[in-house]
Design a protein around this motif. Structure first.
Motif, PDB file in Angstrom:
ATOM      1  N   GLY A 163       0.800  -1.215   0.000  1.00  0.00           N
ATOM      2  CA  GLY A 163       0.000   0.000   0.000  1.00  0.00           C
ATOM      3  C   GLY A 163       0.829   1.258   0.000  1.00  0.00           C
ATOM      4  N   ALA A 164       1.981   1.224   0.673  1.00  0.00           N
ATOM      5  CA  ALA A 164       2.876   2.385   0.701  1.00  0.00           C
ATOM      6  C   ALA A 164       3.705   2.457  -0.572  1.00  0.00           C
ATOM      7  CB  ALA A 164       3.782   2.311   1.922  1.00  0.00           C
ATOM      8  N   ASN A 165       4.184   1.317  -1.049  1.00  0.00           N
ATOM      9  CA  ASN A 165       5.024   1.309  -2.248  1.00  0.00           C
ATOM     10  C   ASN A 165       4.255   1.756  -3.494  1.00  0.00           C
ATOM     11  OD1 ASN A 165       7.184   0.447  -0.723  1.00  0.00           O
ATOM     12  ND2 ASN A 165       6.860  -1.731  -1.188  1.00  0.00           N
ATOM     13  N   ALA A 166       2.947   1.554  -3.489  1.00  0.00           N
ATOM     14  CA  ALA A 166       2.138   2.029  -4.616  1.00  0.00           C
ATOM     15  C   ALA A 166       2.143   3.549  -4.714  1.00  0.00           C
ATOM     16  CB  ALA A 166       0.708   1.516  -4.467  1.00  0.00           C
ATOM     17  N   GLN A 167       2.521   4.231  -3.630  1.00  0.00           N
ATOM     18  CA  GLN A 167       2.573   5.690  -3.620  1.00  0.00           C
ATOM     19  C   GLN A 167       3.875   6.234  -4.199  1.00  0.00           C
ATOM     20  OE1 GLN A 167       1.767   6.925   0.441  1.00  0.00           O
ATOM     21  NE2 GLN A 167       0.015   5.527   0.604  1.00  0.00           N
ATOM     22  N   GLY A 168       4.908   5.403  -4.294  1.00  0.00           N
ATOM     23  CA  GLY A 168       6.181   5.863  -4.819  1.00  0.00           C
ATOM     24  C   GLY A 168       7.339   5.193  -4.114  1.00  0.00           C
ATOM     25  N   SER A 169       8.541   5.402  -4.656  1.00  0.00           N
ATOM     26  CA  SER A 169       9.730   4.712  -4.139  1.00  0.00           C
ATOM     27  C   SER A 169      10.521   5.544  -3.136  1.00  0.00           C
ATOM     28  CB  SER A 169      10.642   4.316  -5.307  1.00  0.00           C
ATOM     29  OG  SER A 169      11.037   5.472  -6.043  1.00  0.00           O
ATOM     30  N   HIS A 170      10.127   6.794  -2.914  1.00  0.00           N
ATOM     31  CA  HIS A 170      10.779   7.632  -1.896  1.00  0.00           C
ATOM     32  C   HIS A 170       9.788   8.694  -1.434  1.00  0.00           C
ATOM     33  CE1 HIS A 170      11.323  10.368  -5.296  1.00  0.00           C
ATOM     34  NE2 HIS A 170      12.033   9.433  -5.908  1.00  0.00           N
ATOM     35  N   ARG A 171      10.168   9.479  -0.436  1.00  0.00           N
ATOM     36  CA  ARG A 171       9.223  10.418   0.172  1.00  0.00           C
ATOM     37  C   ARG A 171       8.769  11.501  -0.799  1.00  0.00           C
ATOM     38  NH1 ARG A 171      12.970   9.394   4.190  1.00  0.00           N
ATOM     39  NH2 ARG A 171      12.156   8.345   6.050  1.00  0.00           N
ATOM     40  N   LEU A 172       9.670  12.008  -1.603  1.00  0.00           N
ATOM     41  CA  LEU A 172       9.282  13.039  -2.562  1.00  0.00           C
ATOM     42  C   LEU A 172       8.204  12.506  -3.507  1.00  0.00           C
ATOM     43  CD1 LEU A 172       9.561  15.776  -3.976  1.00  0.00           C
ATOM     44  CD2 LEU A 172      11.519  14.828  -5.234  1.00  0.00           C
ATOM     45  N   ALA A 173       8.432  11.314  -4.042  1.00  0.00           N
ATOM     46  CA  ALA A 173       7.462  10.729  -4.983  1.00  0.00           C
ATOM     47  C   ALA A 173       6.130  10.442  -4.294  1.00  0.00           C
ATOM     48  CB  ALA A 173       8.041   9.450  -5.586  1.00  0.00           C
ATOM     49  N   ARG A 174       6.185   9.965  -3.058  1.00  0.00           N
ATOM     50  CA  ARG A 174       4.943   9.640  -2.349  1.00  0.00           C
ATOM     51  C   ARG A 174       4.140  10.902  -2.054  1.00  0.00           C
ATOM     52  NH1 ARG A 174       6.708   4.669   1.817  1.00  0.00           N
ATOM     53  NH2 ARG A 174       7.148   3.172   0.126  1.00  0.00           N
ATOM     54  N   GLY A 175       4.819  11.984  -1.699  1.00  0.00           N
ATOM     55  CA  GLY A 175       4.117  13.237  -1.458  1.00  0.00           C
ATOM     56  C   GLY A 175       3.470  13.780  -2.719  1.00  0.00           C
ATOM     57  N   GLN A 176       4.173  13.675  -3.839  1.00  0.00           N
ATOM     58  CA  GLN A 176       3.612  14.127  -5.116  1.00  0.00           C
ATOM     59  C   GLN A 176       2.414  13.269  -5.523  1.00  0.00           C
ATOM     60  OE1 GLN A 176       7.324  13.831  -7.257  1.00  0.00           O
ATOM     61  NE2 GLN A 176       7.632  16.053  -7.252  1.00  0.00           N
ATOM     62  N   SER A 177       2.496  11.970  -5.286  1.00  0.00           N
ATOM     63  CA  SER A 177       1.360  11.083  -5.585  1.00  0.00           C
ATOM     64  C   SER A 177       0.150  11.427  -4.729  1.00  0.00           C
ATOM     65  CB  SER A 177       1.756   9.619  -5.349  1.00  0.00           C
ATOM     66  OG  SER A 177       2.762   9.203  -6.240  1.00  0.00           O
ATOM     67  N   PHE A 178       0.395  11.712  -3.469  1.00  0.00           N
ATOM     68  CA  PHE A 178      -0.677  12.093  -2.543  1.00  0.00           C
ATOM     69  C   PHE A 178      -1.393  13.349  -3.043  1.00  0.00           C
ATOM     70  CE2 PHE A 178      -1.700  14.518   1.478  1.00  0.00           C
ATOM     71  CZ  PHE A 178      -2.791  13.751   1.850  1.00  0.00           C
ATOM     72  N   PHE A 179      -0.614  14.347  -3.429  1.00  0.00           N
ATOM     73  CA  PHE A 179      -1.202  15.598  -3.901  1.00  0.00           C
ATOM     74  C   PHE A 179      -2.003  15.381  -5.183  1.00  0.00           C
ATOM     75  CE2 PHE A 179      -1.024  19.521  -6.397  1.00  0.00           C
ATOM     76  CZ  PHE A 179      -1.581  20.420  -5.502  1.00  0.00           C
ATOM     77  N   GLN A 180      -1.454  14.649  -6.122  1.00  0.00           N
ATOM     78  CA  GLN A 180      -2.154  14.407  -7.384  1.00  0.00           C
ATOM     79  C   GLN A 180      -3.433  13.612  -7.175  1.00  0.00           C
ATOM     80  OE1 GLN A 180      -1.512  15.950 -10.098  1.00  0.00           O
ATOM     81  NE2 GLN A 180       0.373  16.878  -9.298  1.00  0.00           N
ATOM     82  N   ALA A 181      -3.394  12.655  -6.238  1.00  0.00           N
ATOM     83  CA  ALA A 181      -4.602  11.888  -5.930  1.00  0.00           C
ATOM     84  C   ALA A 181      -5.684  12.791  -5.346  1.00  0.00           C
ATOM     85  CB  ALA A 181      -4.275  10.757  -4.962  1.00  0.00           C
ATOM     86  N   GLY A 182      -5.279  13.737  -4.518  1.00  0.00           N
ATOM     87  CA  GLY A 182      -6.231  14.685  -3.972  1.00  0.00           C
ATOM     88  C   GLY A 182      -6.861  15.545  -5.049  1.00  0.00           C
ATOM     89  N   ARG A 183      -6.049  15.997  -6.015  1.00  0.00           N
ATOM     90  CA  ARG A 183      -6.570  16.819  -7.101  1.00  0.00           C
ATOM     91  C   ARG A 183      -7.583  16.031  -7.945  1.00  0.00           C
ATOM     92  NH1 ARG A 183      -4.491  21.224  -9.662  1.00  0.00           N
ATOM     93  NH2 ARG A 183      -2.387  20.923  -8.809  1.00  0.00           N
ATOM     94  N   ARG A 184      -7.231  14.777  -8.286  1.00  0.00           N
ATOM     95  CA  ARG A 184      -8.138  13.939  -9.078  1.00  0.00           C
ATOM     96  C   ARG A 184      -9.448  13.703  -8.349  1.00  0.00           C
ATOM     97  NH1 ARG A 184      -5.101   8.601 -10.078  1.00  0.00           N
ATOM     98  NH2 ARG A 184      -7.150   8.002 -10.900  1.00  0.00           N
ATOM     99  N   THR A 185      -9.374  13.488  -7.056  1.00  0.00           N
ATOM    100  CA  THR A 185     -10.578  13.232  -6.272  1.00  0.00           C
ATOM    101  C   THR A 185     -11.484  14.457  -6.246  1.00  0.00           C
ATOM    102  OG1 THR A 185      -9.359  11.664  -4.873  1.00  0.00           O
ATOM    103  CG2 THR A 185     -11.431  12.519  -4.007  1.00  0.00           C
ATOM    104  N   ALA A 186     -10.872  15.631  -6.030  1.00  0.00           N
ATOM    105  CA  ALA A 186     -11.661  16.863  -6.003  1.00  0.00           C
ATOM    106  C   ALA A 186     -12.355  17.108  -7.340  1.00  0.00           C
ATOM    107  CB  ALA A 186     -10.759  18.048  -5.643  1.00  0.00           C
ATOM    108  N   GLU A 187     -11.642  16.874  -8.427  1.00  0.00           N
ATOM    109  CA  GLU A 187     -12.236  17.065  -9.756  1.00  0.00           C
ATOM    110  C   GLU A 187     -13.389  16.096  -9.985  1.00  0.00           C
ATOM    111  OE1 GLU A 187      -8.951  16.576 -12.369  1.00  0.00           O
ATOM    112  OE2 GLU A 187      -8.137  18.601 -12.027  1.00  0.00           O
ATOM    113  N   ALA A 188     -13.201  14.856  -9.570  1.00  0.00           N
ATOM    114  CA  ALA A 188     -14.250  13.847  -9.777  1.00  0.00           C
ATOM    115  C   ALA A 188     -15.490  14.146  -8.952  1.00  0.00           C
ATOM    116  CB  ALA A 188     -13.704  12.467  -9.431  1.00  0.00           C
ATOM    117  N   LEU A 189     -15.302  14.717  -7.771  1.00  0.00           N
ATOM    118  CA  LEU A 189     -16.424  15.009  -6.886  1.00  0.00           C
ATOM    119  C   LEU A 189     -17.020  16.390  -7.147  1.00  0.00           C
ATOM    120  CD1 LEU A 189     -14.963  13.558  -3.571  1.00  0.00           C
ATOM    121  CD2 LEU A 189     -16.820  12.589  -4.925  1.00  0.00           C
ATOM    122  N   GLY A 190     -16.347  17.185  -7.966  1.00  0.00           N
ATOM    123  CA  GLY A 190     -16.852  18.510  -8.280  1.00  0.00           C
ATOM    124  C   GLY A 190     -16.784  19.492  -7.128  1.00  0.00           C
ATOM    125  N   VAL A 191     -15.720  19.389  -6.310  1.00  0.00           N
ATOM    126  CA  VAL A 191     -15.562  20.303  -5.176  1.00  0.00           C
ATOM    127  C   VAL A 191     -14.259  21.072  -5.321  1.00  0.00           C
ATOM    128  CG1 VAL A 191     -16.909  18.847  -3.618  1.00  0.00           C
ATOM    129  CG2 VAL A 191     -14.421  18.528  -3.752  1.00  0.00           C
TER     130      VAL A 191
END
Length: 419
Positions: free
Chosen positions: A341-369
């Motif tokens: 579950g953690a490795n799916a986010q990226g191979s280091h902290r920088l990548a995981r943080g960027q994945s987290f942010f992008q996932a948040g953006r996609r979710t907001a767009e899908a929910l229309g908020v």
């Protein structure tokens, strides 16, 4: 003291002298140390100090503080900043690092660094997950147990302790602040974003007790008052991914890696009988849909996931990442979380943080908020808690001198690996 008294009273025959000497004894006794003459608790004074916070359940938590000098303290306007320590629970180091740049004093910031100790909130479960669960969530799933561990009362969580600290500090300092800024680095960042999700997102949603929401349904608990939350260099995240959202099935993992399995906290989480395999992926079965242990509570799991995600991605989150935080072995290889579950986010902290942010953006767009998060990448900085705190303080409290890439605030600060 008593021998001196007997001696002088035997020498002095005058009653007037005896009376005068007694008054001297009283005055001397009042100057004795506190261990001899008990004294009342002193109010918070300007500068550095330690605040004792009653957690409401017989326990006491300490918080290191810096209160601005009177000429820079305005009860109405002085901002309050919480800085959370990392996995080592080294509040003193984070306190000194936060003060090192001089910006806290210069800008007149009321700084609080609570000591969320191992004794109060043991191990990863007690800190990274806010002490919400009775057992470590990750270990629970690795053992193949169903659902999630039972939850503790929210009043016993580290999340509630933070809000109680805010109340006690305001009263002691005479502050009238209604909100605060929260900065967490590494393990503190894990605490911070789950604090927004679990303790804060439901409050922000404005829904009622019929939805089983924890804070709004418990008037004895302090409300969520974080106006800004900075998550710096977290090792991994609870993503806004959920099976009811616009995500590929390979991206969706149960809590703590995603939102699946996280039902209303007003009911027992372990009641969701969804088996979880050793690989951390949820295996759907007929009992996963909405079956809860509380027979009178019906839960639409898909709607709950969407509702949590909707509130979460609107939270005032700043994801702050060091562009040099790309080595999983630093600061110590044993604390790197290596799981599907953690490795799916990226191979280091920088990548995981960027994945987290992008996932948040996609979710907001899908929910229309509206998307409430922001992300900044700090050049030249790795897993350095002090430098990340200095950047956050300048960025949030003195943006006019910050500039997009003005890193002069980092000059002279040591590159300490605070985890």
């Amino acid at each position: 003291l008593e021998l001196h008294a007997l001696f002088w009273m035997s020498v002095c025959a005058s009653a007037a002298l005896r009376v005068a000497f007694c008054w001297c004894l009283v005055a001397h006794a009042s100057a004795l140390p506190a261990s001899v003459a008990p004294r009342k608790m002193e109010p918070m004074t300007a500068g550095r100090g330690v605040l004792n916070v009653d957690l409401g359940d017989g326990r006491t938590m300490e918080a290191l503080y810096y209160l601005p000098l009177p000429n820079k303290f305005d009860p109405e306007k002085t901002p309050v900043l919480f800085v959370l320590h990392g996995l080592k629970r080294d509040a003193e180091n984070y306190f000194e690092e936060a003060l090192a740049s001089g910006d806290v004093e210069r800008l007149g910031i009321f700084l609080l660094v609570p000591r969320l100790s191992e004794e109060l909130f043991p191990k990863r479960n007690g800190y990274n997950f806010g002490n919400l669960f009775s057992e470590d969530v990750v270990r629970w799933q690795e053992k193949g147990k169903l659902g999630l561990p039972p939850t503790r009362p929210l009043g016993e969580t580290a999340f509630a302790a933070l809000e109680r600290c805010f109340d006690v500090a305001r009263a002691a300092a005479g502050s009238k602040a209604t909100t605060y800024t929260l900065f967490g680095h590494s393990a503190g960042a894990q605490f911070a974003h789950r604090f927004a999700l679990i303790y804060g997102a439901d409050t922000a949603s404005g829904r009622g007790c019929k939805d089983g929401l924890p804070v709004s349904c418990a008037p004895d608990l302090p409300p969520f008052r974080a106006a800004r939350i900075v998550c710096a260099n977290a090792g991994w995240y609870t993503m806004p991914h959920h099976s009811a959202g616009p995500f590929d099935s390979a991206e969706v993992f149960p809590f703590p890696y995603g939102l699946d399995l996280l039902p209303p906290l007003g009911v027992r989480l372990s009641a969701l009988a969804c088996s979880v395999g050793s690989e951390g992926k949820q295996r759907q079965d007929s009992s996963c849909a909405s079956k809860m242990s509380n027979a009178d509570v019906a839960v639409d799991v898909s709607e709950r996931q969407r509702s949590l995600a909707r509130s979460f991605v609107q939270a005032p989150l700043l994801v702050l990442l060091g562009d040099q935080d790309t080595d999983p072995s630093q600061p110590r290889p044993e604390i790197w979380h290596d799981a599907p579950g953690a490795n799916a986010q990226g191979s280091h902290r920088l990548a995981r943080g960027q994945s987290f942010f992008q996932a948040g953006r996609r979710t907001a767009e899908a929910l229309g908020v509206a998307f409430g998060w922001d992300m900044k990448v700090v050049p030249g900085v790795g897993h350095a808690g002090g430098k990340m705190a200095a950047v956050a303080i300048r960025m949030l409290f003195d943006p006019d001198t910050w500039g997009e890439m003005d890193l002069s605030v980092l000059q002279g600060l040591r590159d300490s690996n605070l985890a």
